[in-house]
Design an enzyme around this catalytic site. Structure first.
Site, PDB file in Angstrom:
ATOM      1  CD  GLU A 262      -2.984  -1.281   0.493  1.00 45.19           C
ATOM      2  OE1 GLU A 262      -3.260  -0.593  -0.233  1.00 45.19           O
ATOM      3  OE2 GLU A 262      -3.925  -2.246   1.112  1.00 45.19           O
TER       4      GLU A 262
ATOM      5  CD  GLN B 133      -6.989  -1.016  -4.270  1.00 42.91           C
ATOM      6  OE1 GLN B 133      -7.517  -1.262  -3.063  1.00 42.91           O
ATOM      7  NE2 GLN B 133      -6.339  -1.809  -4.978  1.00 42.91           N
TER       8      GLN B 133
END
Length: 733
Positions: free
Chosen positions: A222, A252
């Site tokens: 991430e 995202q």
DNA sequence: TCAGCGCATGTTTTT
DNA sequence: CATGCGCTGA
């Protein structure tokens, strides 16, 4: 090389390329559901096998505790044994570990404690008062936000210029006072963990060198969610010869509000040249319909790196869209859908209900409770955030570290022991004037009798009580320590004496705290003090409840906590303007895009079926407000959607238990009481079978009692109104 | 000192 | 609606 086959057999070409890439700097742009966790885990296993790397040389960083746990499990599954000396955890968890090991070099007290957001806000509130600043100009929230944002940027109060700005000057002043208090009390907030460990490395070349040499392989998940200080932390640790793999997806990125910078992805390519770039665009998770809808949605964002997910999977079911009359109707609809799926053989844990804000869970919980469907809520008020638990922990914290001011404030007069506001004001004054912690100030107040004899003896009694907890601590097991604190502080008997449902829950929670302490395992440093580790975990993980998988539960969580997870069936509730996108983000185009990404994240959690819903009217903070469907619904191609209830027919679902106050009106209104049809098991969305028309779906109800009519769409495409009491409808699925 | 009451207010996401 | 704050009376 024998391990390679097993390791790489199940990978697609792009995944294989990432897993087996030569050592160096690598950026993997991985779309939702493209197997990114998988790639990370395989890469670790590959490096271990191919380069005979030691587990000790591997550092894997994630954002949430849940993701870290998932990563650990996957690696262990691949290796067939425990991860050993590997460091796998969140940025905050790893930073904390560093500070614990090197507290001296980090200029901390050996028993420093972690300040959670709630503690932090209380402290800020107190400081605002002490500094006599106008609270209307600076809400504690804003100040807290300001301090955290600065720390996320790597800035201390001393680094910031006010540029002649009065507002900035005040904020900096509060920030400085906050720093001083934390310093004095040996407290470290979340952002401080990172900032402090970064400074630790900066000012200790040997220490930095040690870790640079140790962590030859670094992997970060991430990456789009890293903020300035995290990026700096990683940059510092990485050398030319470090094998660094970062994985991210700009679509995202949903933590901009916490200082995350998508630009870090681009920055990475510039700072760590040469960087090998790999894209994973094949999705293995969702059906084609879901993916098409999600792609269409995210295309409305202008600032993207650009990519399109594709799948070889089946088209799949259409996404259903339910327009509910109000939030309770929405909840009931979800429950009917859940029942239907469960009766078709889905496990409850395969089903997730996602929403924008924690407050939405309440209505859903009530409905689930009433329907007797087991569920589990993630996030929201977590175990270690409950007041009674924090009170209990505050006793332990103060026993371990007498200078912990927030803990002192929290419990000095709870349960009440005659130390009132006046005494506290004096204590704070003495503390501020002489730069002491409250505990030290209390000593002075007593020795110099700065308060009435009665107040002094009350304070003395309190301090003796804390000392009694401290003295007992060392020969006891962790669970006994907690129990000891509960008894000595008389916290347990206090809650036991309280009457009512709530009090009983509190006592149960305290019991659970003791058993949590009993089950607590010190994973990382077995030689460390278990109590310290327990207190740190309470703040850092706030009760993720990884263990109790016992029951098969429907899962409820916010969209943020759903990131990185997947479920066969996903309900996305409350798709309304103002709620999602949230009105706080609606005006700023940049933040609106983040909301859209959040929606994208939510949709792409679904593997088989996605159901969207919104309420036309929603009760929030006491008032009923009319809601408009979220713009995100319009951004999804209608070819992907199946509307369950035609918007033209809006009726009032009325049920006495929900509309007590409207009971009188109800008798006069020509209402629809479709919940009463539950006896026949009929409800909107229900599949039915008719003797002559065949299978169909109930679209609507009208009228009540024997006059009730049901609108059914049959598989032939025909839609018919039938009088319920005249026709025989069979429940077909 | 402290419980209880009325009033005002803010209003998202997480480590 | 839920929480926090200030005021009052015991």
């Amino acid at each position: 090389m024998r391990t390679d086959d097993a390791l790489t057999a199940a990978l697609n070409p792009a995944q294989l390329e990432a897993v087996t890439a030569p050592l160096g700097k690598m950026l993997v742009l991985a779309g939702a559901g493209s197997g990114k966790t998988r790639v990370l885990a395989h890469r670790i296993a590959y490096v271990l096998a191919e380069y005979q790397a030691s587990p000790y040389s591997i550092l894997a960083v994630t954002f949430t505790n849940k993701a870290a746990g998932e990563m650990r499990t996957r690696i262990e599954a691949l290796l067939g044994h425990s991860i050993g000396g590997m460091w796998v955890g969140t940025f905050h968890g790893l930073a904390h570990r560093l500070l614990r090991s090197h507290w001296r070099e980090a200029k901390l007290n050996e028993h420093f404690q972690i300040l959670d957001s709630d503690d932090q806000q209380r402290l800020v509130r107190r400081l605002l008062k002490e500094l006599g600043l106008d609270e209307s100009k600076f809400t504690p929230n804003q100040v807290q936000w300001y301090i955290n944002a600065r720390k996320d940027e790597g800035l201390r109060a001393a680094h910031i210029e006010d540029n002649g700005n009065v507002v900035d000057r005040s904020l900096i002043k509060i920030y400085r006072a906050y720093e001083e208090t934390c310093e004095r009390s040996s407290l470290v907030d979340f952002a401080e963990l990172l900032l402090r460990s970064h400074e630790l490395w900066l000012s200790n070349a040997d220490l930095l060198k040690h870790y640079q040499e140790r962590f030859k392989h670094i992997l970060i998940d991430e990456f789009q969610d890293t903020n300035t200080i995290q990026y700096a932390w990683i940059s510092l640790l990485t050398r030319n010869d470090t094998n660094l793999m970062v994985v991210g997806d700009d679509d995202q990125s949903i933590y901009g509000w916490r200082g995350a910078k998508i630009e870090n992805i681009h920055q990475f390519e510039r700072d760590f040249k040469p960087v090998q770039l790999i894209r994973l665009e094949q999705n293995y998770r969702s059906t084609n319909v879901i993916l098409e809808a999600a792609n269409a949605l995210i295309r409305h964002n202008d600032t993207r790196l650009g990519k399109n997910l594709w799948t070889e999977g089946k088209p799949g079911e259409l996404i259903t869209l339910y327009s509910a009359y109000n939030e309770r109707d929405e909840a009931h609809y979800l429950i009917e859908c859940i029942r239907e799926r469960v009766s078709k053989g889905y496990a409850r844990r395969d089903i997730a209900i996602l929403y924008r804000s924690n407050a939405q869970s309440r209505v859903l919980e009530e409905a689930l409770l009433q329907a007797a469907i087991p569920y589990r809520v993630y996030g929201g008020m977590r175990f270690f955030e409950r007041a009674e638990i924090k009170n209990a922990l505050a006793y332990l914290r103060l026993a371990v570290n007498h200078d912990d001011d927030p803990a002192f404030e929290r419990i000095v007069n709870f349960p009440t022991r005659g130390i009132g506001d006046r005494s506290l004001i004096t204590l704070r004054e003495v503390a501020r004037e002489r730069q002491l912690s409250l505990w030290e100030a209390a000593k002075k107040v007593i020795s110099e009798t700065l308060l009435s004899p009665r107040a002094c003896s009350a304070i003395e009694a309190f301090m003796q009580l804390i000392d009694r907890i401290t003295i007992g601590l060392y020969e006891l097991t962790l669970a006994e320590q907690v129990e000891h604190a509960l008894t000595v502080s008389s916290l347990l008997s206090f809650y036991q004496q309280e009457r009512g449902e709530e009090a009983r829950g509190r006592v149960e929670n305290l019991d659970e705290l003791v058993s949590a302490a009993g089950q607590f395992q010190v994973e990382d440093n077995p030689q460390g003090d278990p109590l310290m580790a327990f207190l740190a975990t309470a703040a850092l993980e706030a009760g993720e409840r990884q263990g109790e998988e016992g029951q098969d539960c429907v899962q409820l969580m916010t969209l943020h906590s759903a990131k990185g997870l997947e479920f066969p069936i996903v309900f996305l509730a409350g798709l309304e303007e103002g709620l999602f996108p949230h009105f706080m983000s609606a005006t700023d185009p940049y933040r609106l895009e983040e909301e859209r990404r959040l929606c994208y994240v939510g949709m792409t959690r679904a593997k088989e079926h996605l159901c969207l819903s919104f309420a036309e009217s929603r009760r929030s903070r006491g008032a009923e407000t009319m809601q408009r469907p979220s713009r995100f619904i319009q951004e999804i191609p209608s070819s992907c959607l199946q509307e369950i209830r035609p918007r033209a027919n809006i009726m009032r679902p009325v049920n006495q238990s929900y509309y007590k106050s409207e009971a009188k009106q109800q008798q006069r209104l020509p209402t629809v009481d479709f919940y009463s049809n539950e006896q026949q098991d009929l409800h909107i969305g229900q599949g039915v079978k008719h003797k002559t028309f065949g299978r169909g779906t109930i679209l609507n109800f009208e009228g009540n009692g024997s006059h009730a009519r049901v609108q059914v769409r049959f598989e032939s495409g025909e839609t018919k109104w039938l009088v319920a009491s005249f026709v025989e409808l069979e429940v077909s699925f």
